[in-house]
Design a protein around this motif. Structure first.
Motif, PDB file in Angstrom:
ATOM      1  N   LYS A 177      48.948  61.888 -45.060  1.00  0.00           N
ATOM      2  CA  LYS A 177      49.821  60.781 -44.095  1.00  0.00           C
ATOM      3  C   LYS A 177      48.872  59.850 -43.493  1.00  0.00           C
ATOM      4  O   LYS A 177      49.306  58.737 -43.155  1.00  0.00           O
ATOM      5  N   PHE A 178      47.595  60.415 -43.398  1.00  0.00           N
ATOM      6  CA  PHE A 178      46.590  59.357 -42.792  1.00  0.00           C
ATOM      7  C   PHE A 178      45.985  58.280 -43.775  1.00  0.00           C
ATOM      8  O   PHE A 178      45.063  57.633 -43.617  1.00  0.00           O
ATOM      9  N   GLN A 179      46.247  58.575 -45.043  1.00  0.00           N
ATOM     10  CA  GLN A 179      45.565  57.766 -45.912  1.00  0.00           C
ATOM     11  C   GLN A 179      46.624  56.586 -46.799  1.00  0.00           C
ATOM     12  O   GLN A 179      46.191  56.093 -47.904  1.00  0.00           O
ATOM     13  N   VAL A 180      47.709  56.542 -46.194  1.00  0.00           N
ATOM     14  CA  VAL A 180      48.674  55.412 -46.618  1.00  0.00           C
ATOM     15  C   VAL A 180      47.792  54.061 -47.203  1.00  0.00           C
ATOM     16  O   VAL A 180      48.355  53.687 -48.308  1.00  0.00           O
ATOM     17  N   TRP A 181      47.107  53.550 -46.091  1.00  0.00           N
ATOM     18  CA  TRP A 181      46.516  52.081 -46.641  1.00  0.00           C
ATOM     19  C   TRP A 181      45.585  52.186 -47.338  1.00  0.00           C
ATOM     20  O   TRP A 181      45.334  51.320 -48.181  1.00  0.00           O
TER      21      TRP A 181
END
Length: 370
Positions: free
Chosen positions: A172-176
């Motif tokens: 979820k913290f790697q979307v970008w």
């Protein structure tokens, strides 16, 4: 290949035919993904549609003129008659795509063979911005590097490329970061799946309603960059997020499309969801509203796909927005969104309950609609 950004499919059309038909050609797969809805294993499964039954299904989809047909798995490459099926789709001039697993079976030579047989669009899964995140999720070391190499090869061969990403607690913290990684491959579409706790997927892997909303906001910002098209699976409330950013109400949407012809608004207006513009056929021929909603409305071995989709009580019920429960039943976005029926079923046992991972409060409940 026809673009997915075509004229909107009206709600009435959803009861006549789906916009997307997905067929799980086999459940066999050499990966060991921790979230696999099919709980796939490398072995072949009994009861799969045989070649003749498979060809009959393809002809039914073709005659029905379903805008997009996807052959997925498991891993379609594990099916020995795959080239026969691909060539039949090509002969019928169908708009179809293939979703293979990225394993040693997906070689450059095989990709060339598939392209030459008529495959113009392939979707691959990428579930992390680096080796550690992706490989832990997919269960096989080296898979991330294979995906990157396969993406390069597919683009070199002139095949259209779609990337599927399952969002859960692991990434979820790697979307970008994932979005930035995808830019170099000139993909046509980023299809972002929001985990549904079924199969091997567990509830503790899924995002909360608040986390889901945050990721949807990020996806909208990525969509604005115009790097590639972005759609969501089992997060139908992305349409609501888009309209809120556009400051367009559902009632104003038709006029907004007529004035702007904005492809993002056109996609939003389709309102495709589980069993509503979408149909899933399992490896054994069971017809379900979604691959994530394991409720069968019938089997193509016994009756036609169109009759099951159009007339079965299950599909009729799931298309009835008046049958929705909880806050989904009074939400002003229910025609366009309707919530994830698969997630409602997985978490509550009732497919018509409110989507547990939507944080939005309808105006009628907050008093804002007065």
């Amino acid at each position: 290949m026809p673009s997915l950004q075509t004229a909107p499919v009206t709600q009435s059309r959803h009861s006549d035919r789906p916009y997307i038909a997905i067929w799980e050609v086999t459940r066999a797969c050499d990966l060991a993904c921790v979230h696999c809805r099919a709980e796939a294993e490398s072995k072949s499964y009994p009861g799969e549609l045989n070649t003749q039954q498979a060809l009959d299904l393809i002809h039914q989809v073709s005659e029905w003129k379903v805008p997009l047909f996807v052959m997925t798995g498991g891993d379609p490459l594990k099916r020995k008659d795959l080239m026969t099926l691909v060539k039949e789709c090509s002969k019928l001039k169908m708009n179809f795509a293939l979703a293979p697993s990225v394993t040693p079976l997906l070689t450059r030579e095989r990709l060339i063979e598939l392209r030459d047989a008529g495959v113009h669009r392939i979707s691959l899964s990428l579930d992390g911005a680096n080796n550690l995140t992706h490989d832990n999720f997919r269960g096989i070391p080296g898979t991330f590097d294979r995906v990157i190499e396969a993406c390069k090869t597919i683009r070199e061969l002139g095949i259209h490329l779609q990337i599927n990403t399952t969002i859960s607690r692991h990434n979820k913290f790697q979307v970008w970061e994932i979005a930035q990684l995808l830019r170099e491959f000139s993909i046509d579409l980023w299809s972002v799946f929001f985990l549904v706790p079924m199969g091997r997927a567990q509830k503790n892997q899924a995002l909360t309603a608040h986390e889901t909303e945050k990721v949807l906001g990020q996806l909208y910002e990525i969509l604005k960059q115009e790097w590639f098209d972005v759609k969501t699976t089992e997060a139908h409330h992305f349409r609501r997020v888009i309209l809120q950013h556009y400051e367009v109400t559902p009632e104003e949407l038709p006029q907004a499309i007529a004035q702007s012809h904005d492809p993002v608004l056109i996609r939003t207006s389709r309102g495709v969801g589980d069993g509503r513009g979408f149909v899933f056929i399992s490896h054994t021929g069971d017809v379900c509203p979604s691959g994530f909603l394991p409720l069968s409305a019938g089997n193509v071995k016994d009756q036609s796909l169109s009759k099951i989709y159009q007339n079965s009580p299950l599909f009729k019920k799931i298309r009835d927005v008046d049958a929705l429960k909880g806050k989904c039943s009074v939400c002003e976005y229910r025609q366009l969104c309707g919530g994830s029926r698969a997630r409602a079923y997985a978490l509550t046992g009732d497919m018509m309950n409110a989507d547990p991972y939507c944080s939005y409060q309808p105006k009628v409940l907050t008093g804002a609609g007065k």
